[in-house]
Scaffold this motif. Structure first.
Motif, short mmCIF file in Angstrom:
data_model
loop_
_atom_site.label_atom_id
_atom_site.label_comp_id
_atom_site.label_asym_id
_atom_site.label_seq_id
_atom_site.Cartn_x
_atom_site.Cartn_y
_atom_site.Cartn_z
N ALA A 138 0.60 -1.20 0.07
CA ALA A 138 -0.53 0.04 -0.05
C ALA A 138 0.31 1.21 -0.16
CB ALA A 138 -1.21 -0.23 0.85
N LEU A 139 2.40 1.22 0.26
CA LEU A 139 2.74 2.28 -0.15
C LEU A 139 3.06 2.66 -1.17
CD1 LEU A 139 5.68 1.54 2.45
CD2 LEU A 139 3.65 2.23 3.29
N SER A 140 2.62 1.85 -2.12
CA SER A 140 2.57 2.35 -3.44
C SER A 140 1.20 3.01 -3.71
CB SER A 140 2.89 1.11 -4.53
OG SER A 140 4.94 0.79 -3.91
N SER A 141 0.96 3.27 -2.96
CA SER A 141 -1.24 3.79 -3.07
C SER A 141 -0.97 5.15 -3.70
CB SER A 141 -1.97 3.52 -2.01
OG SER A 141 -3.10 4.08 -2.01
N ALA A 144 -2.32 9.06 -0.60
CA ALA A 144 -1.47 9.52 0.50
C ALA A 144 -2.62 8.95 1.97
CB ALA A 144 -1.85 11.38 1.03
N ARG A 147 -1.14 5.17 2.21
CA ARG A 147 -0.48 5.00 2.19
C ARG A 147 0.43 5.46 4.10
NH1 ARG A 147 0.52 8.96 -1.94
NH2 ARG A 147 0.68 10.24 -1.51
N CYS A 148 -0.13 6.63 4.64
CA CYS A 148 -0.41 7.41 5.82
C CYS A 148 -0.65 5.82 6.70
CB CYS A 148 -1.09 8.31 6.37
SG CYS A 148 0.01 10.14 5.69
N LEU A 151 1.80 2.93 7.18
CA LEU A 151 2.91 3.28 7.34
C LEU A 151 2.47 3.12 9.12
CD1 LEU A 151 3.81 6.96 5.30
CD2 LEU A 151 5.63 4.25 6.14
N ASP A 165 11.60 0.99 2.36
CA ASP A 165 10.72 1.69 1.50
C ASP A 165 10.19 2.15 2.37
OD1 ASP A 165 9.59 -0.13 -0.47
OD2 ASP A 165 10.00 -1.56 0.39
N ILE A 169 9.78 6.76 1.51
CA ILE A 169 8.21 7.55 1.50
C ILE A 169 8.82 8.80 2.95
CG2 ILE A 169 6.89 7.50 2.96
CD1 ILE A 169 6.01 5.69 0.38
N ASP A 173 8.06 11.07 -0.88
CA ASP A 173 6.80 11.67 -0.81
C ASP A 173 6.04 12.47 -0.99
OD1 ASP A 173 4.53 9.41 -0.33
OD2 ASP A 173 3.55 10.67 -0.12
N ALA A 178 2.05 11.80 5.40
CA ALA A 178 3.47 10.93 4.62
C ALA A 178 4.53 10.85 5.01
CB ALA A 178 3.21 10.04 3.48
#
Length: 316
Positions: A138-141, A144, A147-148, A151, A165, A169, A173, A178
């Motif tokens: 999901a860090l590539s979503s 935002a 991604r938050c 994380l 990864d 970010i 990012d 994020a």
């Protein structure tokens, strides 16, 4: 507290044609003599009025059963934003790891950003190892919020495989929040050297919130190789960053920071003076004694108290 209501009265109000009466009836369920409040609240999640559904979603935060979790998940795509947010908040209050099964299944089945973010927030404190792979992906979503929330899951799981990864970010990012969350998440690293380069870059971030997080996290990591950068951060235009930098320099017992910490002891902001006094005590250099003795006459009683404590650390 609302007065206790008997079962017949509650059921009558829940069946009222007036949505406001139904909403008040839902609010009174917790103080009623009903044995199956959770079932009635789940029924209210299907009410035709959004305010009734939102009230039910809020009150379900106290129940941790598969049926409740499923019910709250279902209304994460409700037409009403108030209902969606209430359900998301209630899910985030879950503490029983067993409830993660339903959350993980729902996560695998959805591509809706708000729903994904809500599910990740709910999974965060449950610390389910199965959440690692979807959170990392999901860090590539493109969203935002997703991604938050992802994380947050990775920060709680503390799996070192995620560090590269998270560092990416933290440094690149487009979303300020994020980057800030990523910087804080790097604090679980057991080998600080692996993440210090990213943390140093974060100390120069355009956002003061990210710089503040970096200054604080470097102290938690006890990253001695960043002492010079933290000393430079004591000149940051935002006092919040300087405060966290001072705290970290104290934790690191950074003797080279003595001049900037003494200077901070005379700052116009009392919060920074207090932090500087604590840090000088932790650094333990007797050269700080004159400045700390002067601080015994500070206008802020907390600064005076902390200066006295620091002096006891320096004068044996």
């Amino acid at each position: 507290m609302m007065p206790a209501t008997n079962s017949a009265d509650i059921h009558g109000r829940l069946a009222s044609a007036d949505p406001e009466v139904r909403r008040i009836a839902v609010m009174g369920l917790l103080d009623s003599d009903e044995d199956d409040v959770d079932r009635l609240l789940l029924g209210a999640l299907k009410d035709g009025d959004a305010k009734v559904r939102a009230e039910a979603a809020r009150l379900l935060e106290g129940y941790e059963t598969p049926d409740v979790v499923d019910g709250l998940i279902r209304v994460l795509d409700d037409a009403s934003g108030e209902v969606r947010e209430a359900a998301a908040v209630s899910l985030s209050e879950l503490k029983n790891s067993a409830m993660g099964e339903g959350l993980l299944a729902a996560l695998a089945a959805t591509s809706v950003p708000f729903v994904q973010a809500a599910l990740f927030r709910a999974l965060r404190e449950l610390r389910r190892p199965e959440a690692f792979a979807p959170a990392l992906a999901a860090l590539s979503s493109g969203d935002a919020g997703v991604r938050c929330a992802a994380l947050g899951v990775l920060g709680y799981l503390k799996n070192p495989a995620a560090l590269p990864d998270i560092a990416r970010i933290a440094g690149s990012d487009a979303d300020t929040e994020a980057r800030r969350i990523a910087v804080g998440a790097l604090g679980f690293a057991t080998e600080p050297a692996a993440v210090v380069p990213a943390m140093k870059r974060a100390l120069a971030d355009a956002s003061w919130q990210v710089r503040e997080e970096a200054a604080a996290t470097l102290g938690k990591l006890l990253a001695a190789e960043a002492i010079g950068d933290l000393i430079a951060a004591m000149a940051d235009p935002y006092w919040q960053v300087r405060l966290k930098a001072a705290r970290s320099l104290g934790r690191l017992k950074a003797k080279s920071a003595l001049p900037v910490l003494i200077d901070a002891l005379g700052h116009e902001m009392s919060n920074l003076r207090k932090e500087a006094a604590v840090a000088l005590g932790e650094v333990g250099e007797v050269a700080a004694i004159p400045a700390l003795e002067k601080a015994l006459d500070d206008s802020d009683p907390d600064v005076r108290k902390l200066a006295r404590l620091a002096l006891t650390q320096l004068v044996k």
